[in-house]
Write a protein that holds these residues in place. Sequence first.
Motif, PDB file in Angstrom:
ATOM      1  N   TYR A 223       0.817  -1.216   0.000  1.00 46.58           N
ATOM      2  CA  TYR A 223       0.000   0.000   0.000  1.00 46.58           C
ATOM      3  C   TYR A 223       0.847   1.262   0.000  1.00 46.58           C
ATOM      4  N   GLY A 228      -2.556   1.665  -6.796  1.00 46.04           N
ATOM      5  CA  GLY A 228      -3.768   0.881  -6.654  1.00 46.04           C
ATOM      6  C   GLY A 228      -4.468   0.877  -7.997  1.00 46.04           C
ATOM      7  N   VAL A 241      -1.125  -3.056  -5.710  1.00 44.11           N
ATOM      8  CA  VAL A 241      -1.841  -3.598  -4.549  1.00 44.11           C
ATOM      9  C   VAL A 241      -2.728  -4.766  -4.967  1.00 44.11           C
ATOM     10  N   GLU A 242      -3.547  -4.545  -5.982  1.00 41.70           N
ATOM     11  CA  GLU A 242      -4.453  -5.607  -6.439  1.00 41.70           C
ATOM     12  C   GLU A 242      -3.661  -6.792  -6.989  1.00 41.70           C
ATOM     13  N   VAL A 254       4.244  -5.389   5.469  1.00 41.09           N
ATOM     14  CA  VAL A 254       3.437  -4.238   5.841  1.00 41.09           C
ATOM     15  C   VAL A 254       4.068  -3.520   7.029  1.00 41.09           C
ATOM     16  N   LEU A 261      -1.104   2.060   7.880  1.00 41.92           N
ATOM     17  CA  LEU A 261      -2.290   1.327   7.434  1.00 41.92           C
ATOM     18  C   LEU A 261      -3.311   1.288   8.555  1.00 41.92           C
ATOM     19  N   SER A 262      -4.565   1.537   8.202  1.00 46.44           N
ATOM     20  CA  SER A 262      -5.654   1.508   9.173  1.00 46.44           C
ATOM     21  C   SER A 262      -6.021   0.073   9.509  1.00 46.44           C
ATOM     22  N   LEU A 265      -7.512  -2.045   6.650  1.00 42.68           N
ATOM     23  CA  LEU A 265      -6.532  -2.456   5.638  1.00 42.68           C
ATOM     24  C   LEU A 265      -5.646  -3.578   6.170  1.00 42.68           C
ATOM     25  N   LEU A 268      -7.728  -6.628   5.987  1.00 45.08           N
ATOM     26  CA  LEU A 268      -7.905  -7.072   4.604  1.00 45.08           C
ATOM     27  C   LEU A 268      -6.669  -7.825   4.108  1.00 45.08           C
ATOM     28  N   VAL A 269      -5.498  -7.291   4.382  1.00 44.32           N
ATOM     29  CA  VAL A 269      -4.270  -7.963   3.957  1.00 44.32           C
ATOM     30  C   VAL A 269      -4.194  -9.355   4.577  1.00 44.32           C
TER      31      VAL A 269
END
Length: 401
Positions: A223, A228, A241-242, A254, A261-262, A265, A268-269
């Motif tokens: 990220y 993205g 990213v995708e 990460v 990163l929140s 996120l 999600l990872v």
Amino acid sequence: MDTKNSFIKIHNGRIITPFRGISNGSVIIKDGIIAEVSEHDPDVPGAVTIDAGGRFISPGFIDIHVHGGGGHDFMDNTVEAFLAIAQTHARFGTTALFPTTLTGSTEDIVKTLETYDEAYLKNKSGAQFMGVHLEGPYLAMSQRGAQDPRYIRDPDPEEYEYILSKSDAIKRWSAAPELKGAIPFGRYVKSKGILVALAHTDAIYEEVMEAYENGYTLATHLYSAMSGVTRRNARRYAGVVESAFLIDEMDVEVIADGVHLSAPLLQLVCKIKGFDKIALITDAIRAAAMPSGKSVIGNIHTGLKVIVEDGVSKLPDRSSFAGSVATADRLVRTMIQMAGISLPDAVRMITHTPASIMNIADRKGSLTLGKDADIVIFDEDITVHTTMVKGKVIYQKDVGL
């Protein structure tokens, strides 16, 4: 406490192994190597005994992307800086790390490699140096972040072949795969047994796939400083990213400092990649473990000025983050408290997974028979009480080691 080359018994702790937890176990060490992991408290005549006090006994943390800490940067290019950084991060549970460069001149990079070789031999009281990670100088200008634009350039075979000829310490090289010459660069670096990672890049899926097929198997700080979903002539393309999500075999790292990163996120990872494909990294600069305020990324004399506030490093105009000031304990704490990940899974992402990614899992990353006795003892708050590298205690809280 110099416990090297003797029997050591760590007991009365909650052991974290790759397979299960042991609620009241012991770890026996002989000559810096794990000799036994027991569910009991075996009698070991003559052993130096360490009482874990009911705390967690974990594999040592492995940081595969770190620039500095404690007021020093690896690109200061002094042995003193290297050793101080290793000692700083050991206080927070890091037992092995990969010194990481920034974009710079050929001369600066070679000097860092030469300094590494000297510091490696003198590093007796800090996290172990496992090899150098070159980040840049082959990066996308549009995704440079805090990388110095003066030194960003396309891969040059004459240059990178020269750099590789100067040192056997290079274990990883991060670059933008869409640059002119980046695919031959990846093939060449991979042929030398060095991990190639994609970083600071605006590539789209088709470019990432070609890169992956030519050696780029790790996504550097997912990220951060990468594309993205991208629009070109009204059409949407998957970005880096995708692509990292779609390529199941691609590893990612990460910066789990709770700022880059929140929580969604991070979750999600973890949901997409799984704990065996994610390495937690600090990406720490010299300001790690230092007070907030002004600092410098890279060489203390020629690097970029930054400001540290709100628990993160920023460019002076606050337009971008500029590395992090995290330490390894903070990464584990963030994943548990902010992302809701279990302690064993959080520990796995900073021990066994990075060891596997960097091809050192045969001797690092887990508390199993025959591996190096790299061990951290920490409490429920992930406050580190003891750090041990190859059977030697190099940090004890409130003792001053």
